[in-house]
Design an enzyme around this catalytic site. Sequence first.
Site, short mmCIF file in Angstrom:
data_model
loop_
_atom_site.label_atom_id
_atom_site.label_comp_id
_atom_site.label_asym_id
_atom_site.label_seq_id
_atom_site.Cartn_x
_atom_site.Cartn_y
_atom_site.Cartn_z
N GLU A 111 -16.13 7.20 47.80
CA GLU A 111 -15.37 8.42 48.08
C GLU A 111 -15.31 8.64 49.72
O GLU A 111 -14.28 9.11 50.37
CB GLU A 111 -15.69 9.60 47.28
CG GLU A 111 -14.72 10.52 47.34
CD GLU A 111 -13.37 10.23 46.84
OE1 GLU A 111 -12.39 10.62 47.60
OE2 GLU A 111 -13.24 10.03 45.80
N GLU A 144 -9.10 7.55 55.67
CA GLU A 144 -7.93 8.39 55.63
C GLU A 144 -7.90 9.16 57.08
O GLU A 144 -6.90 9.08 57.64
CB GLU A 144 -8.00 9.42 54.27
CG GLU A 144 -7.47 8.72 52.96
CD GLU A 144 -7.47 9.79 51.82
OE1 GLU A 144 -8.32 10.88 52.10
OE2 GLU A 144 -7.14 9.60 51.01
#
Length: 133
Positions: A77, A84
């Site tokens: 994650e 991102e």
Amino acid sequence: MLMVLPENKQKTDKNRSYLESFQFAFEGIRFAFKQERNLRFHFFTLIIISLAGWFFSISRMEWLVLILTFALVILMEMANTIAEWTIDLITNHQYHIIAKYVKDVAAGAVLIATIFAVIIGAIIFIPKILEWL
């Protein structure tokens, strides 16, 4: 994605001490936790599963497997978050097909880690739940 960035802390030299390195690392974890809803969800799940492990008195080996699984999901994650944010920084939030694919692959890595975590959790906990019932 709207991010609330901390104060501008520019630094030109390397960390002066191990303590300073740890402080930056914890600052990164704290920042990601505040910014990323999915990371908070994974931490919440980690707590619930840990309580279940305590309740069912899972073995030392089962704890080791769970801890490694927790680490894998949290790390994936965080890697997804890095991908991102980096893509958003480079592209200035403008659409580019390669940026989309990089983000999709990073999200896919989190999904695969999560699917395997669920399978591992099922292998560990389903027999214990059935026995408890």
